[in-house]
Design a protein around this motif. Structure first.
Motif, PDB file in Angstrom:
ATOM      1  N   GLY A   6       0.798  -1.220   0.000  1.00  0.00           N
ATOM      2  CA  GLY A   6       0.000   0.000   0.000  1.00  0.00           C
ATOM      3  C   GLY A   6       0.827   1.265   0.000  1.00  0.00           C
ATOM      4  O   GLY A   6       0.279   2.373   0.102  1.00  0.00           O
ATOM      5  N   LEU A   7       2.138   1.152  -0.125  1.00  0.00           N
ATOM      6  CA  LEU A   7       3.032   2.308  -0.103  1.00  0.00           C
ATOM      7  C   LEU A   7       3.223   2.840  -1.516  1.00  0.00           C
ATOM      8  O   LEU A   7       3.395   2.068  -2.455  1.00  0.00           O
ATOM      9  CB  LEU A   7       4.386   1.918   0.487  1.00  0.00           C
ATOM     10  N   VAL A   8       3.222   4.155  -1.663  1.00  0.00           N
ATOM     11  CA  VAL A   8       3.505   4.790  -2.947  1.00  0.00           C
ATOM     12  C   VAL A   8       4.951   5.264  -2.919  1.00  0.00           C
ATOM     13  O   VAL A   8       5.314   6.135  -2.124  1.00  0.00           O
ATOM     14  CB  VAL A   8       2.546   5.961  -3.217  1.00  0.00           C
ATOM     15  N   MET A   9       5.773   4.673  -3.781  1.00  0.00           N
ATOM     16  CA  MET A   9       7.203   4.946  -3.717  1.00  0.00           C
ATOM     17  C   MET A   9       7.863   4.563  -5.039  1.00  0.00           C
ATOM     18  O   MET A   9       7.240   3.938  -5.898  1.00  0.00           O
ATOM     19  CB  MET A   9       7.837   4.160  -2.565  1.00  0.00           C
ATOM     20  N   ALA A  10       9.116   4.955  -5.170  1.00  0.00           N
ATOM     21  CA  ALA A  10       9.860   4.625  -6.386  1.00  0.00           C
ATOM     22  C   ALA A  10      10.145   3.130  -6.432  1.00  0.00           C
ATOM     23  O   ALA A  10      10.524   2.516  -5.427  1.00  0.00           O
ATOM     24  CB  ALA A  10      11.164   5.414  -6.433  1.00  0.00           C
ATOM     25  N   ALA A  11       9.940   2.546  -7.617  1.00  0.00           N
ATOM     26  CA  ALA A  11      10.350   1.165  -7.911  1.00  0.00           C
ATOM     27  C   ALA A  11       9.757   0.137  -6.965  1.00  0.00           C
ATOM     28  O   ALA A  11      10.318  -0.945  -6.789  1.00  0.00           O
ATOM     29  CB  ALA A  11      11.871   1.066  -7.901  1.00  0.00           C
ATOM     30  N   ALA A  12       8.613   0.456  -6.341  1.00  0.00           N
ATOM     31  CA  ALA A  12       7.901  -0.480  -5.449  1.00  0.00           C
ATOM     32  C   ALA A  12       8.735  -0.894  -4.250  1.00  0.00           C
ATOM     33  O   ALA A  12       8.420  -1.868  -3.577  1.00  0.00           O
ATOM     34  CB  ALA A  12       7.436  -1.718  -6.226  1.00  0.00           C
ATOM     35  N   GLY A  13       9.827  -0.161  -3.966  1.00  0.00           N
ATOM     36  CA  GLY A  13      10.702  -0.530  -2.858  1.00  0.00           C
ATOM     37  C   GLY A  13      11.684  -1.625  -3.196  1.00  0.00           C
ATOM     38  O   GLY A  13      12.414  -2.100  -2.316  1.00  0.00           O
ATOM     39  N   VAL A  14      11.716  -2.060  -4.455  1.00  0.00           N
ATOM     40  CA  VAL A  14      12.669  -3.097  -4.872  1.00  0.00           C
ATOM     41  C   VAL A  14      14.065  -2.480  -4.912  1.00  0.00           C
ATOM     42  O   VAL A  14      14.286  -1.468  -5.585  1.00  0.00           O
ATOM     43  CB  VAL A  14      12.290  -3.674  -6.252  1.00  0.00           C
ATOM     44  N   LEU A  37      -0.451   5.304   8.708  1.00  0.00           N
ATOM     45  CA  LEU A  37       0.151   6.484   8.091  1.00  0.00           C
ATOM     46  C   LEU A  37      -0.182   6.599   6.608  1.00  0.00           C
ATOM     47  O   LEU A  37       0.035   7.644   6.001  1.00  0.00           O
ATOM     48  CB  LEU A  37       1.676   6.448   8.255  1.00  0.00           C
ATOM     49  N   VAL A  38      -0.667   5.523   6.017  1.00  0.00           N
ATOM     50  CA  VAL A  38      -0.968   5.530   4.585  1.00  0.00           C
ATOM     51  C   VAL A  38      -2.341   6.150   4.377  1.00  0.00           C
ATOM     52  O   VAL A  38      -3.342   5.650   4.889  1.00  0.00           O
ATOM     53  CB  VAL A  38      -0.937   4.104   4.004  1.00  0.00           C
ATOM     54  N   ARG A  39      -2.377   7.231   3.630  1.00  0.00           N
ATOM     55  CA  ARG A  39      -3.642   7.926   3.383  1.00  0.00           C
ATOM     56  C   ARG A  39      -4.537   7.067   2.491  1.00  0.00           C
ATOM     57  O   ARG A  39      -4.091   6.555   1.469  1.00  0.00           O
ATOM     58  CB  ARG A  39      -3.379   9.274   2.703  1.00  0.00           C
ATOM     59  N   ARG A  78      -3.484  11.433  -5.566  1.00  0.00           N
ATOM     60  CA  ARG A  78      -3.360  10.007  -5.830  1.00  0.00           C
ATOM     61  C   ARG A  78      -2.825   9.730  -7.228  1.00  0.00           C
ATOM     62  O   ARG A  78      -2.137   8.747  -7.454  1.00  0.00           O
ATOM     63  CB  ARG A  78      -4.725   9.349  -5.655  1.00  0.00           C
ATOM     64  N   LEU A  79      -3.124  10.610  -8.166  1.00  0.00           N
ATOM     65  CA  LEU A  79      -2.758  10.369  -9.558  1.00  0.00           C
ATOM     66  C   LEU A  79      -1.446  11.050  -9.908  1.00  0.00           C
ATOM     67  O   LEU A  79      -1.111  12.096  -9.368  1.00  0.00           O
ATOM     68  CB  LEU A  79      -3.867  10.865 -10.482  1.00  0.00           C
ATOM     69  N   GLY A  80      -0.733  10.457 -10.866  1.00  0.00           N
ATOM     70  CA  GLY A  80       0.527  11.030 -11.293  1.00  0.00           C
ATOM     71  C   GLY A  80       0.361  11.906 -12.513  1.00  0.00           C
ATOM     72  O   GLY A  80      -0.630  12.604 -12.668  1.00  0.00           O
ATOM     73  N   THR A  81       1.296  11.856 -13.427  1.00  0.00           N
ATOM     74  CA  THR A  81       1.331  12.763 -14.568  1.00  0.00           C
ATOM     75  C   THR A  81       0.452  12.220 -15.689  1.00  0.00           C
ATOM     76  O   THR A  81      -0.761  12.374 -15.670  1.00  0.00           O
ATOM     77  CB  THR A  81       2.791  12.950 -15.013  1.00  0.00           C
ATOM     78  N   SER A  82       1.061  11.588 -16.690  1.00  0.00           N
ATOM     79  CA  SER A  82       0.241  11.067 -17.782  1.00  0.00           C
ATOM     80  C   SER A  82      -0.703   9.985 -17.291  1.00  0.00           C
ATOM     81  O   SER A  82      -1.772   9.762 -17.870  1.00  0.00           O
ATOM     82  CB  SER A  82       1.135  10.512 -18.897  1.00  0.00           C
ATOM     83  N   GLU A  83      -0.323   9.305 -16.186  1.00  0.00           N
ATOM     84  CA  GLU A  83      -1.201   8.275 -15.635  1.00  0.00           C
ATOM     85  C   GLU A  83      -2.505   8.865 -15.124  1.00  0.00           C
ATOM     86  O   GLU A  83      -3.513   8.171 -15.021  1.00  0.00           O
ATOM     87  CB  GLU A  83      -0.492   7.518 -14.505  1.00  0.00           C
ATOM     88  N   ALA A  84      -2.488  10.168 -14.759  1.00  0.00           N
ATOM     89  CA  ALA A  84      -3.717  10.789 -14.256  1.00  0.00           C
ATOM     90  C   ALA A  84      -4.821  10.725 -15.295  1.00  0.00           C
ATOM     91  O   ALA A  84      -5.987  10.475 -14.976  1.00  0.00           O
ATOM     92  CB  ALA A  84      -3.436  12.246 -13.872  1.00  0.00           C
ATOM     93  N   VAL A  85      -4.443  10.945 -16.546  1.00  0.00           N
ATOM     94  CA  VAL A  85      -5.447  10.897 -17.608  1.00  0.00           C
ATOM     95  C   VAL A  85      -5.989   9.482 -17.760  1.00  0.00           C
ATOM     96  O   VAL A  85      -7.197   9.260 -17.780  1.00  0.00           O
ATOM     97  CB  VAL A  85      -4.846  11.389 -18.946  1.00  0.00           C
ATOM     98  N   ARG A  86      -5.074   8.510 -17.838  1.00  0.00           N
ATOM     99  CA  ARG A  86      -5.527   7.131 -17.998  1.00  0.00           C
ATOM    100  C   ARG A  86      -6.344   6.670 -16.803  1.00  0.00           C
ATOM    101  O   ARG A  86      -7.346   5.971 -16.947  1.00  0.00           O
ATOM    102  CB  ARG A  86      -4.322   6.205 -18.215  1.00  0.00           C
ATOM    103  N   GLU A  87      -5.922   7.072 -15.592  1.00  0.00           N
ATOM    104  CA  GLU A  87      -6.650   6.660 -14.400  1.00  0.00           C
ATOM    105  C   GLU A  87      -8.048   7.266 -14.388  1.00  0.00           C
ATOM    106  O   GLU A  87      -9.031   6.588 -14.082  1.00  0.00           O
ATOM    107  CB  GLU A  87      -5.874   7.108 -13.147  1.00  0.00           C
ATOM    108  N   ALA A  88      -8.141   8.560 -14.732  1.00  0.00           N
ATOM    109  CA  ALA A  88      -9.457   9.192 -14.746  1.00  0.00           C
ATOM    110  C   ALA A  88     -10.369   8.533 -15.765  1.00  0.00           C
ATOM    111  O   ALA A  88     -11.560   8.328 -15.522  1.00  0.00           O
ATOM    112  CB  ALA A  88      -9.315  10.687 -15.041  1.00  0.00           C
TER     113      ALA A  88
END
Length: 430
Positions: free
Chosen positions: A84-92, A218-220, A228-238
């Motif tokens: 449920g964490l939002v982070m770079a590379a999924a923490g890998v 702590l996770v909203r 919640r949405l990112g850049t170009s992904e915001a359009v696809r998500e919406a």
């Protein structure tokens, strides 16, 4: 709270799968006292739990740990991972592990923290808090810092809402992320390359106890996350989140949100540099009732002409009540002022079709923008079957053509799962 002390714990060996972290930390003589808080870097937790995998291709490991892509730029991905964490590379992480392997985050960091806490209580007879930390980047801020991804026996949030500040002003939105602040403090003494993965905070025993919630608090949650949405992904998500909603709550709709959606709608493409969209916003209950009553009467008259029974008519009218249940209605209209006239039936027909397509593009923009505002909607075609009735009820110009109606509101329940659709089923390549 007057002061506290943070120190690193030296002497820990290289951690391997199956190692008992609590025993190894106890053996390092950390000098733990009742009420201390132990900060443990997630890397050694992952190693002890065997979260090391062979992965010559780190990207495939990131894919496997990703639930949702939030933003992407080149090979860099910000994602929501299985924890449920939002982070770079999924923490890998490919650092501090042998070549050809990567480290995954602990499967359940809160459970990991509980295990370490219980182990230290058994080994040393002290009641301490435990925080599992990991390194995060942050939107709008340069640089990295440690945050809490797991916690046990320590208060992770300090809710000050309802209190007052030093000047007596009420605090209405202040919730302090205590566990994140502690994680960042510990990072100052642990460092990234010094081989000191554990730190101890002393002097804050008031934060330690049998606390039920872990760092997951702590996770909203998605409903409260404005970013919640990112850049170009915001359009696809919406686009993908746009769903037809037929049951609404009684919550009022913000007229400003609807106007922002209209602003998005009118960026749609249109023929001949025209602006063929008009959006009639029915913000007063009187206007909605006047329109819907007139449409209902016209529909009933049509059904009676079709020979439908009164029972059948009543059922149909009830099923078609989605517009009446919505707290807000919008009637999009098509205006063809800029259409060319060719005097040729085929070309004139195609001309109108271009304008209808433009109207549909505008409505689609409108629906997607509403989804981005966290508003549900249902585009219903009914006004197209009685345009004269609609124009009369809403006092619209004779050349405005209603293109359905859009019910707007907050969804009363989560939408049903949409059947999976493969894009390949809708593609022909020549």
């Amino acid at each position: 709270m007057t002061s506290f002390h943070v120190r690193a714990v030296p002497g820990l060996p290289e951690i391997s799968a199956g190692d008992d972290l609590a025993k190894l930390i106890a053996a390092a003589d950390p000098g733990l006292a009742e009420g201390d808080i132990l900060l443990v870097t997630s890397k050694i937790v992952s190693k002890s739990e065997g979260r090391i995998i062979e992965a010559t291709d780190r990207e495939s490991a990131i894919d496997a740990e990703t639930v949702r892509v939030v933003a992407r730029r080149g090979t860099l991905r910000i994602v929501e991972n299985k924890q449920g964490l939002v982070m770079a590379a999924a923490g890998v992480d490919a650092s501090n592990t042998r070549a050809g392997t990567v480290l995954l985050l602990p499967e359940d960091p809160d459970a990991s923290a509980r295990t370490i806490r219980e182990g230290l209580r058994e080994a040393l007879g002290v009641n301490v808090g435990v925080i599992v930390t990991d390194t995060f980047g942050r939107p709008w801020r340069s640089g990295l810092t440690d945050v809490a991804i797991g916690a046990a026996g320590v208060r992770v949030l300090d809710d000050l809402r309802g209190g007052t500040d030093a000047y007596g002003n009420p605090l209405s939105a202040t919730v302090v992320a205590l566990a994140d602040e502690l994680a960042a403090a510990g990072d100052l003494v642990k460092g990234k390359a010094e081989g000191l993965p554990v730190a101890v905070v002393s002097g804050l025993s008031q934060l330690v106890g049998d606390v039920a919630e872990g760092a997951r608090a702590l996770v909203r949650v998605a409903a409260d996350d404005m970013f919640r949405l990112g850049t170009s992904e915001a359009v696809r998500e919406a686009v993908t989140q746009r769903r037809t909603v037929r049951e609404f709550t009684e919550d009022p709709v913000d007229p400003g949100a609807v106007r922002r959606a209209v602003a998005a709608a009118v960026t749609a493409p249109a023929p001949h540099h025209t602006t063929p969209w008009r959006f009639v916003l029915l913000e007063s209950p009187g206007a909605r009732t006047r329109l819907l009553d007139a449409m209902r009467d016209a529909w009933i008259a049509d059904l009676r002409r079709d020979g439908k029974s009164e029972e059948s008519i009543a059922k149909r009218v009830r099923r078609g009540d989605v517009l009446r249940k919505a707290p807000y209605l919008v009637v999009p209209c098509l205006v063809t002022d800029g259409a060319h006239t060719y005097g040729d039936e085929r070309r004139d027909g195609a001309e109108r079709e271009m304008f209808v397509v433009a109207a549909g593009a505008g409505v689609q923009n409108f629906l997607v923008a509403l989804a981005g505002e966290r508003l549900g909607s249902a585009w219903v075609s009914s006004t197209m079957f009685c345009p004269d009735v609609v124009r009369e009820a809403l006092d619209l110009p004779a050349h405005w053509d209603p293109m359905g109606a859009v019910a707007v509101g907050r969804a009363a329940a989560p939408p049903r799962e949409r059947p999976a659709r493969s894009a390949d089923s809708f593609i022909e390549v020549r």
